[in-house]
Design a protein around this motif. Structure first.
Motif, PDB file in Angstrom:
ATOM      1  N   VAL A 122      20.677   2.443  -9.479  1.00  0.00           N
ATOM      2  CA  VAL A 122      21.061   3.223  -8.300  1.00  0.00           C
ATOM      3  C   VAL A 122      20.722   2.416  -7.049  1.00  0.00           C
ATOM      4  O   VAL A 122      19.544   2.235  -6.726  1.00  0.00           O
ATOM      5  N   PRO A 123      21.715   1.918  -6.333  1.00  0.00           N
ATOM      6  CA  PRO A 123      21.423   1.095  -5.156  1.00  0.00           C
ATOM      7  C   PRO A 123      20.935   1.917  -3.967  1.00  0.00           C
ATOM      8  O   PRO A 123      21.384   3.035  -3.739  1.00  0.00           O
ATOM      9  N   GLY A 124      19.970   1.359  -3.250  1.00  0.00           N
ATOM     10  CA  GLY A 124      19.511   1.970  -2.006  1.00  0.00           C
ATOM     11  C   GLY A 124      18.778   3.274  -2.148  1.00  0.00           C
ATOM     12  O   GLY A 124      18.816   4.100  -1.229  1.00  0.00           O
ATOM     13  N   ASN A 125      18.100   3.489  -3.273  1.00  0.00           N
ATOM     14  CA  ASN A 125      17.454   4.787  -3.491  1.00  0.00           C
ATOM     15  C   ASN A 125      15.939   4.743  -3.361  1.00  0.00           C
ATOM     16  O   ASN A 125      15.268   5.752  -3.559  1.00  0.00           O
ATOM     17  N   SER A 126      15.377   3.603  -2.993  1.00  0.00           N
ATOM     18  CA  SER A 126      13.920   3.481  -2.976  1.00  0.00           C
ATOM     19  C   SER A 126      13.356   3.599  -1.565  1.00  0.00           C
ATOM     20  O   SER A 126      14.006   3.259  -0.577  1.00  0.00           O
ATOM     21  N   THR A 127      12.134   4.066  -1.505  1.00  0.00           N
ATOM     22  CA  THR A 127      11.392   4.206  -0.250  1.00  0.00           C
ATOM     23  C   THR A 127      10.119   3.382  -0.348  1.00  0.00           C
ATOM     24  O   THR A 127       9.817   2.786  -1.393  1.00  0.00           O
ATOM     25  N   TRP A 128       9.361   3.373   0.747  1.00  0.00           N
ATOM     26  CA  TRP A 128       8.078   2.667   0.727  1.00  0.00           C
ATOM     27  C   TRP A 128       7.195   3.184  -0.393  1.00  0.00           C
ATOM     28  O   TRP A 128       6.567   2.413  -1.123  1.00  0.00           O
ATOM     29  N   GLU A 129       7.163   4.492  -0.568  1.00  0.00           N
ATOM     30  CA  GLU A 129       6.298   5.102  -1.580  1.00  0.00           C
ATOM     31  C   GLU A 129       6.715   4.737  -2.991  1.00  0.00           C
ATOM     32  O   GLU A 129       5.893   4.708  -3.899  1.00  0.00           O
ATOM     33  N   SER A 130       7.998   4.447  -3.198  1.00  0.00           N
ATOM     34  CA  SER A 130       8.477   4.128  -4.546  1.00  0.00           C
ATOM     35  C   SER A 130       8.787   2.648  -4.730  1.00  0.00           C
ATOM     36  O   SER A 130       9.486   2.274  -5.671  1.00  0.00           O
ATOM     37  N   GLY A 131       8.281   1.792  -3.834  1.00  0.00           N
ATOM     38  CA  GLY A 131       8.336   0.359  -4.088  1.00  0.00           C
ATOM     39  C   GLY A 131       9.176  -0.486  -3.162  1.00  0.00           C
ATOM     40  O   GLY A 131       9.215  -1.719  -3.325  1.00  0.00           O
ATOM     41  N   ASP A 132       9.862   0.098  -2.193  1.00  0.00           N
ATOM     42  CA  ASP A 132      10.654  -0.717  -1.268  1.00  0.00           C
ATOM     43  C   ASP A 132       9.735  -1.298  -0.197  1.00  0.00           C
ATOM     44  O   ASP A 132       9.601  -0.755   0.891  1.00  0.00           O
TER      45      ASP A 132
ATOM     46  N   THR B  75       1.593   3.934  -8.926  1.00  0.00           N
ATOM     47  CA  THR B  75       2.417   4.909  -8.201  1.00  0.00           C
ATOM     48  C   THR B  75       3.884   4.509  -8.207  1.00  0.00           C
ATOM     49  O   THR B  75       4.772   5.328  -8.497  1.00  0.00           O
ATOM     50  N   VAL B  76       4.175   3.254  -7.890  1.00  0.00           N
ATOM     51  CA  VAL B  76       5.585   2.853  -7.765  1.00  0.00           C
ATOM     52  C   VAL B  76       6.280   2.769  -9.123  1.00  0.00           C
ATOM     53  O   VAL B  76       7.461   3.109  -9.240  1.00  0.00           O
ATOM     54  N   PHE B  77       5.582   2.323 -10.143  1.00  0.00           N
ATOM     55  CA  PHE B  77       6.232   2.246 -11.444  1.00  0.00           C
ATOM     56  C   PHE B  77       6.434   3.633 -12.052  1.00  0.00           C
ATOM     57  O   PHE B  77       7.383   3.864 -12.805  1.00  0.00           O
ATOM     58  N   GLN B  78       5.551   4.573 -11.730  1.00  0.00           N
ATOM     59  CA  GLN B  78       5.752   5.946 -12.200  1.00  0.00           C
ATOM     60  C   GLN B  78       6.977   6.587 -11.549  1.00  0.00           C
ATOM     61  O   GLN B  78       7.557   7.529 -12.104  1.00  0.00           O
ATOM     62  N   ALA B  79       7.401   6.080 -10.411  1.00  0.00           N
ATOM     63  CA  ALA B  79       8.598   6.604  -9.743  1.00  0.00           C
ATOM     64  C   ALA B  79       9.872   6.222 -10.490  1.00  0.00           C
ATOM     65  O   ALA B  79      10.945   6.788 -10.232  1.00  0.00           O
ATOM     66  N   SER B  80       9.773   5.260 -11.386  1.00  0.00           N
ATOM     67  CA  SER B  80      10.882   4.867 -12.274  1.00  0.00           C
ATOM     68  C   SER B  80      12.115   4.384 -11.518  1.00  0.00           C
ATOM     69  O   SER B  80      13.250   4.690 -11.901  1.00  0.00           O
TER      70      SER B  80
ATOM     71  N   ASP C  59       0.855  -1.199   0.000  1.00  0.00           N
ATOM     72  CA  ASP C  59       0.000   0.000   0.000  1.00  0.00           C
ATOM     73  C   ASP C  59       0.886   1.243   0.000  1.00  0.00           C
ATOM     74  O   ASP C  59       1.080   1.894   1.013  1.00  0.00           O
ATOM     75  N   SER C  60       1.414   1.580  -1.136  1.00  0.00           N
ATOM     76  CA  SER C  60       2.398   2.670  -1.234  1.00  0.00           C
ATOM     77  C   SER C  60       1.824   4.029  -0.889  1.00  0.00           C
ATOM     78  O   SER C  60       2.518   4.891  -0.360  1.00  0.00           O
ATOM     79  N   ASN C  61       0.571   4.264  -1.236  1.00  0.00           N
ATOM     80  CA  ASN C  61      -0.024   5.573  -0.954  1.00  0.00           C
ATOM     81  C   ASN C  61      -0.722   5.622   0.396  1.00  0.00           C
ATOM     82  O   ASN C  61      -1.324   6.642   0.741  1.00  0.00           O
ATOM     83  N   LEU C  62      -0.660   4.493   1.154  1.00  0.00           N
ATOM     84  CA  LEU C  62      -1.205   4.416   2.510  1.00  0.00           C
ATOM     85  C   LEU C  62      -2.660   4.880   2.594  1.00  0.00           C
ATOM     86  O   LEU C  62      -3.047   5.642   3.474  1.00  0.00           O
ATOM     87  N   ASP C  63      -3.455   4.374   1.648  1.00  0.00           N
ATOM     88  CA  ASP C  63      -4.890   4.661   1.686  1.00  0.00           C
ATOM     89  C   ASP C  63      -5.670   3.507   2.300  1.00  0.00           C
ATOM     90  O   ASP C  63      -6.899   3.495   2.284  1.00  0.00           O
ATOM     91  N   GLY C  64      -4.960   2.512   2.849  1.00  0.00           N
ATOM     92  CA  GLY C  64      -5.601   1.394   3.514  1.00  0.00           C
ATOM     93  C   GLY C  64      -5.831   0.179   2.655  1.00  0.00           C
ATOM     94  O   GLY C  64      -6.344  -0.838   3.137  1.00  0.00           O
ATOM     95  N   GLU C  65      -5.457   0.244   1.372  1.00  0.00           N
ATOM     96  CA  GLU C  65      -5.631  -0.884   0.470  1.00  0.00           C
ATOM     97  C   GLU C  65      -4.406  -1.054  -0.418  1.00  0.00           C
ATOM     98  O   GLU C  65      -3.674  -0.091  -0.683  1.00  0.00           O
TER      99      GLU C  65
ATOM    100  N   ASP D  33      15.587  -0.951  -2.099  1.00  0.00           N
ATOM    101  CA  ASP D  33      15.522  -1.036  -3.556  1.00  0.00           C
ATOM    102  C   ASP D  33      14.143  -1.544  -3.957  1.00  0.00           C
ATOM    103  O   ASP D  33      13.474  -2.242  -3.191  1.00  0.00           O
ATOM    104  N   PHE D  34      13.720  -1.183  -5.188  1.00  0.00           N
ATOM    105  CA  PHE D  34      12.476  -1.698  -5.744  1.00  0.00           C
ATOM    106  C   PHE D  34      12.836  -2.622  -6.895  1.00  0.00           C
ATOM    107  O   PHE D  34      13.346  -2.184  -7.928  1.00  0.00           O
TER     108      PHE D  34
END
Length: 453
Positions: free
Chosen positions: A375-385, A364-369, A350-356, A391-392
């Protein structure tokens, strides 16, 4: 062997208005504790007496001074709650100056410089544009914030009742005339001095042109006593006030101690959304009714850490205790799961934390590219980690689909984290009050405490 000091209280009245230059300093952790203790007293005076008299060292002092318990109880039963006080950097500056002067002169007195209290505060930028009220409490022999606070609040001394007549320090502490305070707790390292070890100056004031204020503290209750302790404050946070249209109409940054103070005097009395944000926290909003006359207290207790902040903490050698969300005395991946499932009540993915966890999260995560990028270690929860390796990649997709939350709808609410202070010392206390105008306020301020757990 004890040194014995007699308490002296003096009072004088002034009528005037002043304008001056502003300087600023935020409270230390101990000074923030002083403010929390004072506002607790103002909110619940009788309850504060009960709390103070449960402490053995306070009871010893009451016995030493021969405090008449019946008189003390009657005085406290007559007290009315008062709106909370907001921190003033200018009053803190003036109080800090005077505590240092007390140490330099090794003497407790309200007349150690050429200024009276009104002029003293003016020198440090407090702006009495439309007149106001000021007061000073002075305590040159404090051993701790809790004990010093008890000495001021009870106002013990060598009198027939064991209580100062009148109890001027207590009156200043709970007077609804004051909106702001600066407390200076300065340690005296000179062991040859009579004063010390901590010299406390409290400056109270109201400028009728300023305020009221939204004030409070953001903290993590590590010791689980449901009250602020030094070191528990959250730093690097922001508090915003939003109107009914979602526009930010007032904003401030928090102090390193965890406290904050925001002038909302330009706003009409109404309900407002209050947003608390920090890079290491899940953003939080609540609705509070602001007053046109009285300060409002809003504390943020145990705000929720962000998933990314917890992911970083898991890899640290000595992570902060407050990241132990499942309370098993260690910070690990189980805490990350607990945060996502039990506290946020959602699914991995649930990357956007809307409960689902659904198609919108994948978009959302694929649009983050950042999928399978170089690039190692550059991803967050919002971008797919989602698996916590920063990493994603394919491993994240396999992980979340194995968890079984995709297109499962909102998660059924899970259980949240369970909720889970000698010898006699006698001290000099001094208080002084100056009024610049006669403008009364007696309504009790609103007090809120938001617990995120």
């Amino acid at each position: 062997m004890h040194q014995f000091f007699f308490l002296r209280l003096c009072s004088v009245v002034w009528f005037c208005s002043f304008v001056s230059i502003c300087v600023a300093a935020s409270p230390s952790n101990e000074e923030q504790l002083w403010l929390q203790l004072i506002n607790r007293f103002r909110t619940d005076p009788q309850g504060e007496l009960d709390r103070l008299t449960s402490q053995p060292e306070v009871m010893s002092a009451l016995d030493f001074f021969g405090v008449n318990s019946a008189v003390l109880q009657a005085q406290f039963q007559a007290l009315q709650p008062a709106p909370p006080l907001a921190w003033s950097t200018q009053l803190h500056d003036s109080a800090t100056y005077y505590s240092h002067l007390v140490i330099e002169r090794d003497q407790q007195s309200h007349t150690l410089d050429r200024w009276n209290i009104l002029e003293r505060i003016q020198q440090f930028g407090y702006d009495f544009t439309r007149g106001g009220t000021v007061a000073e409490n002075l305590f040159a022999y404090s051993t701790s914030a809790e004990y010093g606070h008890a000495a001021f609040v009870i106002d013990w001394g060598f009198t027939p009742t064991g209580i100062q007549q009148p109890p001027g320090h207590r009156q200043s502490l709970i007077s609804p005339e004051y909106r702001e305070i600066g407390v200076a707790s300065v340690f005296d390292s000179d062991t040859t001095n009579d004063v010390g070890p901590h010299v406390i100056t409290q400056h109270f004031a109201t400028d009728f042109a300023d305020g009221p204020f939204l004030t409070g503290v953001a903290f993590r209750d590590v010791d689980e006593n449901a009250f602020y302790s030094p070191g528990e404050g959250i730093s690097e946070f922001q508090v915003d006030v939003l109107d009914s249209n979602g526009r930010t109409v007032a904003t401030t940054e928090g102090f390193a101690s965890g406290g904050y103070s925001l002038d909302v005097g330009h706003l009409t009395e109404d309900d407002y959304r209050i947003r608390m944000y920090s890079p290491s926290l899940i953003p939080f909003e609540t609705t509070v009714r602001l007053s046109e006359t009285d300060n409002v207290l809003l504390d943020f207790l145990n705000p929720t850490p962000s998933i990314d902040a917890l992911t970083v903490a898991i890899l640290e050698p000595n992570p902060a205790e407050w990241f132990d969300l499942d309370q098993d005395n260690k910070v690990d991946s189980n805490d990350r799961t607990y945060l996502i499932v039990n506290i946020l009540q959602t699914y991995f993915g649930d990357s956007n934390l809307d409960g689902e966890f659904n198609t919108s999260d994948l978009i959302t995560v694929f649009q983050a590219s950042e999928y399978e990028d170089s690039v190692p270690g550059n991803s967050t929860w919002e971008s797919g980690d989602w698996n916590g390796d920063f990493d994603f990649d394919t491993r994240d997709l396999v992980f979340v689909f194995q968890e079984g939350g995709y297109e499962a709808g909102p998660r059924i609410a899970a259980n949240s984290v369970p909720e889970p202070h000698s010898a006699i010392h006698t001290f000099v206390l001094c208080g002084i009050v100056i009024r610049l105008a006669t403008k009364k306020r007696s309504r009790q301020g609103t007090v809120s405490n938001v617990d995120f757990r």
